[in-house]
Design an enzyme around this catalytic site. Sequence first.
Site, PDB file in Angstrom:
ATOM      1  N   ASN A 176       0.819  -1.212   0.000  1.00  0.00           N
ATOM      2  CA  ASN A 176       0.000   0.000   0.000  1.00  0.00           C
ATOM      3  C   ASN A 176       0.854   1.263   0.000  1.00  0.00           C
ATOM      4  O   ASN A 176       1.118   1.838  -1.042  1.00  0.00           O
ATOM      5  CB  ASN A 176      -0.949  -0.002   1.199  1.00  0.00           C
ATOM      6  N   ASP A 177       1.336   1.681   1.160  1.00  0.00           N
ATOM      7  CA  ASP A 177       2.050   2.956   1.250  1.00  0.00           C
ATOM      8  C   ASP A 177       3.309   2.989   0.380  1.00  0.00           C
ATOM      9  O   ASP A 177       3.692   4.050  -0.107  1.00  0.00           O
ATOM     10  CB  ASP A 177       2.439   3.242   2.706  1.00  0.00           C
ATOM     11  N   VAL A 178       3.967   1.842   0.204  1.00  0.00           N
ATOM     12  CA  VAL A 178       5.243   1.823  -0.527  1.00  0.00           C
ATOM     13  C   VAL A 178       5.070   1.997  -2.033  1.00  0.00           C
ATOM     14  O   VAL A 178       6.057   2.063  -2.769  1.00  0.00           O
ATOM     15  CB  VAL A 178       6.015   0.516  -0.246  1.00  0.00           C
TER      16      VAL A 178
END
Length: 471
Positions: A395-397
């Site tokens: 997700n965030d990466v």
Amino acid sequence: MTTLQSAIGFAYLIAAVGFVIGLHLMRTPATARRGNLISASGMAVAVIATLVDAITRSGSPTGWIVLVVGIAVGSAAGILGARRVKMTAVPQLVSLFNAVGGGAATAIALADLLHAPATHPLAVSLSIPIVLDILIGSITFSGSLLAAGKLQGTVPSRSIQFPGSRILNIAVALIAVLAGLATILLPVGVVAVLLLLVAALAFGALMVLPIGGADAPVVVSLLNAFTGLAVAMAGFVIGNQAMIIAGALVGAAGTILTLQMAKAMNRSVVSIIVGGFGATTAQTASGPAADASAVRSLSADDVAIQLAYAQHVIIVPGYGLAAGQAQHEVAELASLLERHGVDVKYAIHPVAGRMPGHMNVLLAEVNVPYDDLLQLDDANRAFDGCDVALVVGANDVINPAARRPGNAVSGMPILDADRAKSVVVLKRSMSPGYADIPNELFTDPKTGMFFTDAKQGLTQLIAAVKEYVTS
């Protein structure tokens, strides 16, 4: 110096060389297994040398019983832990090992204090290592246990703060410092030592409580560095060169890795200790918010068509893959595509998963070739020629919002999955990651969302792809 003492010293030197060579080989997945074996062999030599040294010294029957029981219990715990713990639980196991290392180092310092005369202060050359050993070892012990609880889910993984928590942290740290100074400057006293021990244990727990789940890889690495420093201090306390060298190596390697992890998240170690992403959930990304109507939902058959007729596919594994224990399925899917002539690579982000190298460990378990694992810079160059980027539980990466200022992931180095010709995100829902901001990649026109569990979704993809590659 007797011949036996010289032999023991030489054995410690061999062990230290093994540690250095092993650590050097661990820098890359291709040689990590060999490095681990060499390091373990060096530790075996050190343990045997220590046992030989202990046998030649006089000791009480109680001491020998404790030694034998400790060896038996420790060996059994290590073997059973290595064999029975699931790969997804390796971060918890590492945290427990950190706790054991810190606790053991603290016990060494406390035992040395028990034999010290209480009538006058200890020599500075001994009191300072003892105080640092108790301080760092106790922080590592309590902090690692709490980190393991967060990773396991027995303690909430979110940032936990309460009114006055910062003041309490400062007060506990001040008590630890004053108690440490008293132990160094005054005759050995039980009150000062107990205050130092309790304050350090409390500070370790209070340090980890406000750290959010996204910062877990950095925290595990930081606590690992603390373990090394505590062991090195214990080596100074008892005059054991092997412990000093091993502890210094672990401390240095852990510190370097911690800084690298923090850099990969575009955060400072201090800001992570003060509070992780979980403490900044009020932040929102600047720029467009996620528009649910723009989300393009795909079926397993839709994704299978893209994969089967692609030339270059890059798989982006994230924590969702680890949580779903889907490493076997992703390796099977990749093998199926490769037999069909598709070039498949894996893009590995430094902080994907819950600890440094977590994705590498999971994929190594299913014998994914090391050459297929692309680190951040190599992966980003490869995305430009990629037909399909298959994101599994990340997700965030992969959030393009990191390229803009004003949000929780601003400046964080990401995997440029959005540069692929087509993006497929295998995820259970549109829920945000630990940074708690919408992921702009999910609403990109070239992105399709395959809403499912990682293990179940990959199993469906394997079956669907077979319909195209075997026809």
